[in-house]
Scaffold this active site. Structure first.
Site, PDB file in Angstrom:
ATOM      1  N   GLU A   6      -2.818  10.534   2.865  1.00  0.00           N
ATOM      2  CA  GLU A   6      -4.032  10.674   3.677  1.00  0.00           C
ATOM      3  C   GLU A   6      -4.045  12.061   4.325  1.00  0.00           C
ATOM      4  OE1 GLU A   6      -4.903   6.336   5.602  1.00  0.00           O
ATOM      5  OE2 GLU A   6      -3.013   7.284   6.175  1.00  0.00           O
ATOM      6  N   GLU A  19       0.848  -1.198   0.000  1.00  0.00           N
ATOM      7  CA  GLU A  19       0.000   0.000   0.000  1.00  0.00           C
ATOM      8  C   GLU A  19       0.880   1.244   0.000  1.00  0.00           C
ATOM      9  OE1 GLU A  19      -3.114  -0.250   2.990  1.00  0.00           O
ATOM     10  OE2 GLU A  19      -3.221   1.926   3.151  1.00  0.00           O
ATOM     11  N   ASP A  42       0.263   5.391   0.505  1.00  0.00           N
ATOM     12  CA  ASP A  42      -0.809   6.279   0.952  1.00  0.00           C
ATOM     13  C   ASP A  42      -0.485   7.759   0.955  1.00  0.00           C
ATOM     14  OD1 ASP A  42      -2.601   4.243   2.002  1.00  0.00           O
ATOM     15  OD2 ASP A  42      -1.140   3.958   3.599  1.00  0.00           O
TER      16      ASP A  42
END
Ligand SMILES: *[C@@H]1O[C@H](CO)[C@@H](O)[C@H](O)[C@H]1NC(C)=O
Ligand SMILES: *[C@@H]1O[C@H](CO)[C@@H](O)[C@H](O)[C@H]1NC(C)=O
Length: 288
Positions: free
Chosen positions: A109, A105, A107
């Site tokens: 955010e 993953e 990210d």
């Protein structure tokens, strides 16, 4: 140099990197060319002939969308304007992800905040299900006021996160040090959701629903990626016939390196590599 001149210099330097982050896709394609809604259908609004999407969150639901294809390398970008007002607990996420038991993953955010307090941009990298690699930034602009580009370049040598044209994070392929490196195909995912349990001040600041609906906007649905099946990454995805795999993308150039160090020095507020309470021995990718 004052802040304003610093910013102008940095942007000019970034613009000089001709060709670094060109997008091969022509024009600004509409949402359906590459994406589909995954949840919160009635909280999704299409604008500008589906070249812009608004996601809303209220007490009933948030919303999200994902790429139709899976990719095993590429250049991923999105123009994002996050919700304004009181956004404590509200998370706007743009990431690459594969939903398997041993997942990778990458990210971006945005962790909302109370009015007048800075929204944090958190980045993270998971490899083989191991995350805990947060780096957080307080931005040099208000991400709820205007659209900005958030970009990830992923090849077999490095993963670089960019804000507009400024590199803010590099994750090198440190396979030789035993560090995992994303090598499974991933989907591009965007979502707006309630992170009250963790996002703001460690979960102490919850979503204030009297500010709902929270609305985030997204533009530019181009993807320059190497399409692959999720289970057997396509080796062709490392080929230099893809511009993001060519040698100039194995390392930052000197101007980018300068922008990278300057920006991190001024705006990074948390780095797992420097968190000795959490990691008494720095993780191997943090050394050298
Ligand atoms: C992953 O997939 C499972 C079932 O296939 C689903 O229940 C779960 O919500 C998914 N998780 C994420 C984070 O998408
Ligand atoms: C929530 O927002 C309302 C309206 O802006 C405000 O009156 C109230 O104090 C806020 N609550 C919290 C916990 O911040």
């Amino acid at each position: 140099m004052d802040f304003r001149s610093w910013l102008i210099m940095t942007v000019i330097l970034a613009l000089f990197q001709t060709n670094f982050l060109r997008s091969d896709a022509a024009g600004n394609v509409n949402f359906d060319a590459n994406y589909h809604v995954t949840w919160g259908n009635d909280h999704v609004l299409f604008l500008d002939q589906r070249r812009e999407v608004q996601l809303s969150m209220d007490q009933a639901s948030g919303a999200g969308f994902a790429s139709n294809a899976f990719y095993a390398s590429g250049f991923f970008q999105m123009r994002i304007k996050i919700p304004n007002k009181d956004t404590a607990g509200v998370v706007t996420a743009f990431y690459l992800f594969l939903n398997t038991t041993v997942h990778d993953e990458l990210d971006f955010e945005f962790l909302g905040n109370r009015p007048g307090k800075p929204v944090a941009l958190q980045t993270n990298v998971f490899t083989n299900h191991v995350g805990g690699r947060e780096q957080k930034f307080n931005l040099w602009f208000d991400p709820s006021a205007d659209f900005h580009y958030y970009k990830i370049v992923w090849n077999h040598h490095q993963i670089v996160f960019f804000i507009d044209d400024i590199p803010i994070r590099i994750f090198k392929n440190n396979g030789h040090k035993g560090v995992g490196y994303p090598n499974k195909a991933m989907q591009v995912i965007v979502s707006l959701w309630d992170g009250s349990s963790w996002a703001t001040d460690g979960g102490r600041e919850k979503v204030n629903w009297s500010s709902a609906p929270f609305q985030a906007h997204f533009q530019d649905f181009n993807i320059d990626g190497c399409v692959s099946t999720p289970d057997s990454p396509n080796k062709e995805c490392y080929s230099q016939k893809h511009w993001w795999n060519t040698e100039q993308h194995w390392l930052l150039n000197p101007q980018q390196q300068k922008a990278y160090y300057d920006t991190r020095k001024k705006f990074m507020t948390y780095d797992y590599c420097a968190d000795r309470n959490r990691y008494p021995h720095p993780p191997p990718e943090c050394i050298g």
